[in-house]
Motif scaffolding. Sequence first.
Motif, short mmCIF file in Angstrom:
data_model
loop_
_atom_site.label_atom_id
_atom_site.label_comp_id
_atom_site.label_asym_id
_atom_site.label_seq_id
_atom_site.Cartn_x
_atom_site.Cartn_y
_atom_site.Cartn_z
N ALA A 31 -2.73 18.07 5.88
CA ALA A 31 -2.75 19.51 6.07
C ALA A 31 -1.90 20.12 4.96
O ALA A 31 -1.16 19.39 4.28
CB ALA A 31 -2.19 19.89 7.44
N PRO A 32 -2.01 21.43 4.71
CA PRO A 32 -1.18 22.02 3.66
C PRO A 32 0.30 21.68 3.83
O PRO A 32 0.86 21.79 4.93
CB PRO A 32 -1.44 23.52 3.83
N GLU A 33 0.91 21.19 2.75
CA GLU A 33 2.32 20.81 2.67
C GLU A 33 2.68 19.70 3.65
O GLU A 33 3.85 19.57 4.05
CB GLU A 33 3.22 22.04 2.87
N THR A 34 1.71 18.88 4.00
CA THR A 34 1.96 17.75 4.89
C THR A 34 1.30 16.50 4.33
O THR A 34 0.08 16.47 4.13
CB THR A 34 1.41 18.02 6.30
N ILE A 35 2.11 15.48 4.03
CA ILE A 35 1.59 14.22 3.50
C ILE A 35 2.09 13.09 4.39
O ILE A 35 3.27 13.03 4.74
CB ILE A 35 2.06 13.97 2.05
N GLU A 36 1.19 12.20 4.72
CA GLU A 36 1.55 11.02 5.49
C GLU A 36 1.14 9.78 4.71
O GLU A 36 0.13 9.78 4.01
CB GLU A 36 0.81 11.01 6.84
N VAL A 37 1.94 8.74 4.84
CA VAL A 37 1.56 7.45 4.28
C VAL A 37 0.86 6.66 5.39
O VAL A 37 1.43 6.43 6.45
CB VAL A 37 2.78 6.68 3.75
N GLN A 38 -0.39 6.30 5.14
CA GLN A 38 -1.22 5.66 6.16
C GLN A 38 -1.77 4.34 5.64
O GLN A 38 -1.77 4.07 4.44
CB GLN A 38 -2.39 6.59 6.53
N GLU A 39 -2.27 3.54 6.57
CA GLU A 39 -3.02 2.34 6.21
C GLU A 39 -4.43 2.74 5.83
O GLU A 39 -5.05 3.57 6.48
CB GLU A 39 -3.07 1.37 7.40
N ALA A 40 -4.93 2.16 4.75
CA ALA A 40 -6.30 2.43 4.30
C ALA A 40 -6.90 1.13 3.79
O ALA A 40 -6.17 0.23 3.37
CB ALA A 40 -6.30 3.49 3.21
N PRO A 41 -8.21 1.01 3.81
CA PRO A 41 -8.84 -0.22 3.30
C PRO A 41 -8.58 -0.38 1.81
O PRO A 41 -8.61 0.60 1.05
CB PRO A 41 -10.33 -0.01 3.58
N ILE A 42 -8.31 -1.59 1.38
CA ILE A 42 -8.21 -1.86 -0.06
C ILE A 42 -9.63 -1.78 -0.64
O ILE A 42 -10.54 -2.45 -0.16
CB ILE A 42 -7.61 -3.25 -0.32
N PRO A 43 -9.85 -0.95 -1.66
CA PRO A 43 -11.21 -0.79 -2.19
C PRO A 43 -11.66 -2.02 -2.96
O PRO A 43 -10.85 -2.72 -3.57
CB PRO A 43 -11.07 0.43 -3.10
N GLU A 44 -12.96 -2.27 -2.94
CA GLU A 44 -13.54 -3.39 -3.67
C GLU A 44 -14.27 -2.86 -4.91
O GLU A 44 -15.05 -1.92 -4.81
CB GLU A 44 -14.53 -4.16 -2.79
N PRO A 45 -14.00 -3.45 -6.09
CA PRO A 45 -14.67 -2.96 -7.31
C PRO A 45 -16.17 -3.24 -7.27
O PRO A 45 -16.60 -4.32 -6.88
CB PRO A 45 -13.98 -3.74 -8.42
#
Length: 340
Positions: A31-45
């Motif tokens: 959201a505006p002015e809100t950042i969270e560090v989250q788990e995300a999938p590691i992308p595959e080339p």
Amino acid sequence: MQQQDTLIPENTSAAADKAAASTMQAAVITAPETIEVQEAPIPEPQTGQVRLRLQGCGLCASSIPVWEGRDWFTYPVEAGNPGHEGWGIIDAVGEGVEGLKAGDRVAALSYKSYAQYDLADADKVVKLPEALADKPFPGEPLGCAMNIFRRSQIEAGQTVAILGIGFLGALLVQLAKHAGARVIAISQRDFSLDIAKKCGADEVVKMDDHYKIIEKVSELTNGNFCERVLECTGKEWPLNLAGELCAERGRLIIAGFHQDGMRQVNIQLWNWRGLDVINAHERDPQEYITGIREAVTAVEQGIINPDMLYTHTFTLDEIEQAFHHLATRPDGFVKALITL
């Protein structure tokens, strides 16, 4: 029962290890002015791509609008976006990629680099030499400075005014001085003017009063003003001030990123003085890559020294604090890096 009790935690541990190996930490603007560090999938080339295990990513002022919020943005933003100043080590290579391999240290033109991993097209990656092995290298802004300098056509003996001494303006001071120009640096913050002096500026002028600045530059140039004027602020007032500082048949270079609406400019003055007006922003990704390659050479040869401009370093977990610094620019702030 003992055997079963032993197997369950082992299987659970293996499953956890497998899950950890397939996910990464990434910053998400929720959201505006809100950042969270989250788990995300590691992308595959995919075909023609490489994957970077990122070592760092610079923060760019062009990211402020999406962080602050505008009507046209939707949230949450994709994980890692809008990080586009990343560098790191290639750890996976897609099909069809030649000339790059796992273990190569590179700068890349990619767009989700506020994360541990990002993908880049193989033709948008620049290898970094061993001489720069221990140095951060946010390739996109360094390449941008090289492209702007090239389009400015600055030559020895010219007088060059540079308005706005942030990361870009400070690099352009160094490049203009190396070219043999006389440089007048104009900026609001006393700290920025000190940085300009360290970068080689011949004169520094406080960006406070429109007409006093014009009088001062007129005095410094015996009324002739400047053959080249580079506006690096992205704001309307300095853009119009830049036109006033141009000599007849001079070149006005728009280097600032104007992203927050329309501009009113003094076309009458621009016409009367016969100015060449250059929008120095590139849109062809290969032009950015050309600039990054030139920046590698310039740093390696000592033509530019960005190290003193990296004033703040944050971890990925501290990225919200980093964005607050980017938006408010406290005293002593020039360029922030996120290290990974």
